[in-house]
Design a protein around this motif. Sequence first.
Motif, mmCIF file in Angstrom:
data_model
loop_
_atom_site.group_PDB
_atom_site.id
_atom_site.type_symbol
_atom_site.label_atom_id
_atom_site.label_comp_id
_atom_site.label_asym_id
_atom_site.label_seq_id
_atom_site.Cartn_x
_atom_site.Cartn_y
_atom_site.Cartn_z
ATOM 1 N N VAL A 1 12.056 3.254 -67.642
ATOM 2 C CA VAL A 1 12.883 2.199 -68.234
ATOM 3 C C VAL A 1 14.186 2.778 -68.771
ATOM 4 C CG1 VAL A 1 10.914 0.758 -68.874
ATOM 5 C CG2 VAL A 1 11.795 2.434 -70.508
ATOM 6 N N SER A 2 15.183 1.909 -68.865
ATOM 7 C CA SER A 2 16.455 2.255 -69.477
ATOM 8 C C SER A 2 16.627 1.435 -70.735
ATOM 9 C CB SER A 2 17.600 1.965 -68.501
ATOM 10 O OG SER A 2 18.850 2.061 -69.165
ATOM 11 N N LEU A 3 17.129 2.044 -71.789
ATOM 12 C CA LEU A 3 17.350 1.327 -73.040
ATOM 13 C C LEU A 3 18.589 0.445 -72.960
ATOM 14 C CD1 LEU A 3 16.544 4.140 -75.646
ATOM 15 C CD2 LEU A 3 15.019 2.411 -74.682
ATOM 16 N N ASP A 4 19.363 0.588 -71.902
ATOM 17 C CA ASP A 4 20.598 -0.183 -71.759
ATOM 18 C C ASP A 4 20.420 -1.462 -70.959
ATOM 19 O OD1 ASP A 4 21.973 1.820 -73.132
ATOM 20 O OD2 ASP A 4 22.240 2.974 -71.294
ATOM 21 N N SER A 5 19.197 -1.749 -70.516
ATOM 22 C CA SER A 5 18.970 -2.945 -69.716
ATOM 23 C C SER A 5 17.760 -3.710 -70.227
ATOM 24 C CB SER A 5 18.769 -2.574 -68.242
ATOM 25 O OG SER A 5 17.647 -1.729 -68.102
ATOM 26 N N ASP A 6 17.653 -4.972 -69.845
ATOM 27 C CA ASP A 6 16.537 -5.821 -70.253
ATOM 28 C C ASP A 6 15.311 -5.463 -69.423
ATOM 29 O OD1 ASP A 6 14.798 -7.756 -71.036
ATOM 30 O OD2 ASP A 6 16.077 -9.464 -70.529
ATOM 31 N N SER A 7 14.285 -4.961 -70.073
ATOM 32 C CA SER A 7 13.096 -4.501 -69.355
ATOM 33 C C SER A 7 11.923 -5.458 -69.499
ATOM 34 C CB SER A 7 12.697 -3.105 -69.845
ATOM 35 O OG SER A 7 12.523 -3.088 -71.244
ATOM 36 N N ARG A 8 12.160 -6.703 -69.905
ATOM 37 C CA ARG A 8 11.056 -7.644 -70.088
ATOM 38 C C ARG A 8 10.267 -7.866 -68.807
ATOM 39 N NH1 ARG A 8 12.236 -13.198 -72.318
ATOM 40 N NH2 ARG A 8 13.750 -13.173 -70.617
ATOM 41 N N THR A 9 10.957 -8.168 -67.724
ATOM 42 C CA THR A 9 10.269 -8.431 -66.465
ATOM 43 C C THR A 9 9.568 -7.179 -65.956
ATOM 44 O OG1 THR A 9 11.845 -10.163 -65.896
ATOM 45 C CG2 THR A 9 10.555 -9.242 -64.100
ATOM 46 N N LEU A 10 10.225 -6.026 -66.094
ATOM 47 C CA LEU A 10 9.612 -4.771 -65.655
ATOM 48 C C LEU A 10 8.322 -4.492 -66.417
ATOM 49 C CD1 LEU A 10 12.729 -2.428 -65.326
ATOM 50 C CD2 LEU A 10 11.222 -3.180 -63.476
ATOM 51 N N LEU A 11 8.341 -4.682 -67.731
ATOM 52 C CA LEU A 11 7.139 -4.459 -68.528
ATOM 53 C C LEU A 11 6.036 -5.442 -68.162
ATOM 54 C CD1 LEU A 11 8.655 -3.687 -72.041
ATOM 55 C CD2 LEU A 11 7.074 -2.210 -70.782
ATOM 56 N N ALA A 12 6.402 -6.698 -67.937
ATOM 57 C CA ALA A 12 5.417 -7.704 -67.562
ATOM 58 C C ALA A 12 4.779 -7.359 -66.219
ATOM 59 C CB ALA A 12 6.073 -9.084 -67.505
ATOM 60 N N PHE A 13 5.607 -6.969 -65.260
ATOM 61 C CA PHE A 13 5.090 -6.608 -63.936
ATOM 62 C C PHE A 13 4.228 -5.355 -63.997
ATOM 63 C CE2 PHE A 13 5.649 -3.897 -60.167
ATOM 64 C CZ PHE A 13 5.028 -4.696 -59.206
ATOM 65 N N ALA A 14 4.727 -4.310 -64.660
ATOM 66 C CA ALA A 14 4.010 -3.031 -64.693
ATOM 67 C C ALA A 14 2.668 -3.160 -65.398
ATOM 68 C CB ALA A 14 4.873 -1.974 -65.383
ATOM 69 N N SER A 15 2.623 -3.899 -66.498
ATOM 70 C CA SER A 15 1.362 -4.039 -67.227
ATOM 71 C C SER A 15 0.366 -4.881 -66.442
ATOM 72 C CB SER A 15 1.606 -4.651 -68.607
ATOM 73 O OG SER A 15 2.223 -5.921 -68.509
ATOM 74 N N ARG A 16 0.861 -5.905 -65.763
ATOM 75 C CA ARG A 16 -0.040 -6.721 -64.941
ATOM 76 C C ARG A 16 -0.574 -5.923 -63.757
ATOM 77 N NH1 ARG A 16 -1.457 -12.335 -64.746
ATOM 78 N NH2 ARG A 16 -3.081 -12.420 -63.157
ATOM 79 N N LEU A 17 0.268 -5.093 -63.146
ATOM 80 C CA LEU A 17 -0.189 -4.249 -62.051
ATOM 81 C C LEU A 17 -1.222 -3.241 -62.544
ATOM 82 C CD1 LEU A 17 0.349 -3.720 -59.002
ATOM 83 C CD2 LEU A 17 1.895 -1.900 -59.715
ATOM 84 N N ALA A 18 -0.981 -2.655 -63.721
ATOM 85 C CA ALA A 18 -1.949 -1.729 -64.306
ATOM 86 C C ALA A 18 -3.273 -2.430 -64.573
ATOM 87 C CB ALA A 18 -1.386 -1.137 -65.591
ATOM 88 N N GLN A 19 -3.202 -3.676 -65.014
ATOM 89 C CA GLN A 19 -4.410 -4.460 -65.251
ATOM 90 C C GLN A 19 -5.166 -4.690 -63.947
ATOM 91 O OE1 GLN A 19 -3.954 -8.628 -66.541
ATOM 92 N NE2 GLN A 19 -5.221 -8.111 -68.303
ATOM 93 N N GLU A 20 -4.434 -4.970 -62.862
ATOM 94 C CA GLU A 20 -5.068 -5.192 -61.563
ATOM 95 C C GLU A 20 -5.844 -3.958 -61.103
ATOM 96 O OE1 GLU A 20 -5.242 -7.746 -59.342
ATOM 97 O OE2 GLU A 20 -4.232 -9.143 -60.710
ATOM 98 N N TYR A 21 -5.299 -2.780 -61.395
ATOM 99 C CA TYR A 21 -5.910 -1.534 -60.932
ATOM 100 C C TYR A 21 -6.724 -0.823 -62.013
ATOM 101 C CZ TYR A 21 -3.210 -1.857 -56.632
ATOM 102 O OH TYR A 21 -2.683 -2.279 -55.431
ATOM 103 N N ASN A 22 -6.938 -1.512 -63.159
ATOM 104 C CA ASN A 22 -7.652 -0.888 -64.282
ATOM 105 C C ASN A 22 -7.037 0.464 -64.638
ATOM 106 O OD1 ASN A 22 -9.611 -2.973 -64.586
ATOM 107 N ND2 ASN A 22 -10.686 -2.170 -62.797
ATOM 108 N N SER A 23 -5.730 0.485 -64.731
ATOM 109 C CA SER A 23 -5.006 1.733 -64.934
ATOM 110 C C SER A 23 -4.338 1.797 -66.302
ATOM 111 C CB SER A 23 -3.925 1.893 -63.854
ATOM 112 O OG SER A 23 -4.492 1.986 -62.574
ATOM 113 N N LYS A 24 -3.985 3.000 -66.662
ATOM 114 C CA LYS A 24 -3.150 3.240 -67.835
ATOM 115 C C LYS A 24 -1.691 3.110 -67.418
ATOM 116 C CE LYS A 24 -1.811 7.156 -70.793
ATOM 117 N NZ LYS A 24 -2.109 8.581 -71.091
ATOM 118 N N LEU A 25 -0.870 2.580 -68.324
ATOM 119 C CA LEU A 25 0.556 2.459 -68.053
ATOM 120 C C LEU A 25 1.337 3.438 -68.924
ATOM 121 C CD1 LEU A 25 3.003 1.053 -66.769
ATOM 122 C CD2 LEU A 25 2.894 -0.643 -68.619
#
Length: 322
Positions: A188-212
């Motif tokens: 992630v970059s602190l200079d951009s809006d990461s809301r969608t990225l966080l939502a996608f990454a956490s949901r993908l981690a949930q799908e694979y029972n993974s740590k993010l």
Amino acid sequence: MNQVSNSERMDNEVFISSVTARTIRQWCAPETVLAVTNLVDEETILFHAIRYVGHKATKFILVHVLQDRRKLSYGSNGFHFDWSDSSAESALNSLNRIARQLRWVGISCESLLLRGSPAEEIAALAKARRVDRIVMTAWCEEKDKDPVPKTLAEVLLDKVGIPICIVGQSNRQKSQKNQPSGSIMLAVSLDSDSRTLLAFASRLAQEYNSKLVVMHIFGPIDGDYSATDRTPTAVATRLPAEALKSAELSCPLEIAIREGDPASEILRFSSRAQQDFIILGPTGRSHAPQRGHTSLVHRVITEAHCPVVILGKACMESAKGY
């Protein structure tokens, strides 16, 4: 998986719905995947399809585009093809063979042979067939005026509003030796809006029972940040609060801090931690490629030892409407 209360889960779902609605769910558990092949990467595409996104709910559209060889170099390792009209039948036979192998393991698959500009044809097909994800390897599109050619995946980032998963040629060999590590990294970059990225990454981690693992790299131009600013806690306060809370409720989450060249640090961490996926968002101005130099995205997708999922600018725009 984190243990959370029912009310917390409901809050999490409400947040995800308010940001991207069904889009995030479709991106993470795709119903339709467009697999782009250059016919050299058959084994890599097959292995990734079966291991990561091959399940009964997923339909694959396997596509190859015939076009002028003077405009395209197939494969990062120098493969070139002199396509002619007589080769179309051979290409279609190869596509059908790959499709049969996917169907043999229970994956629904159709094969399509197109002709024209790969980027234009693939973007049009993805839109027409309402594809949820594109899977491909890192083959390059030649640009006479640019000494560092872009991969086709990079060209597609501004054309399609869905994630593109790039599978390196070394992914298959590495994955055969190691079981999934259960870890996904999001840069992630602190200079951009990461809301969608966080939502996608956490949901993908949930799908694979993974740590993010959410990683931020302080580069050479970040000299204004003090030592107290360069800590996981300080970085967490700079991320969207509700998105971060939602991610924490979805999967085990760690914030990692590194300093140095962003591409090198992402590759180094991923190699040591044996990530299952690397997730990247749109590249900011500070990471934009200079003439004659490779971009962060180019380096990561061509050198990573695990699949790289990229949400480009078009993805961010498509998610805003939900």
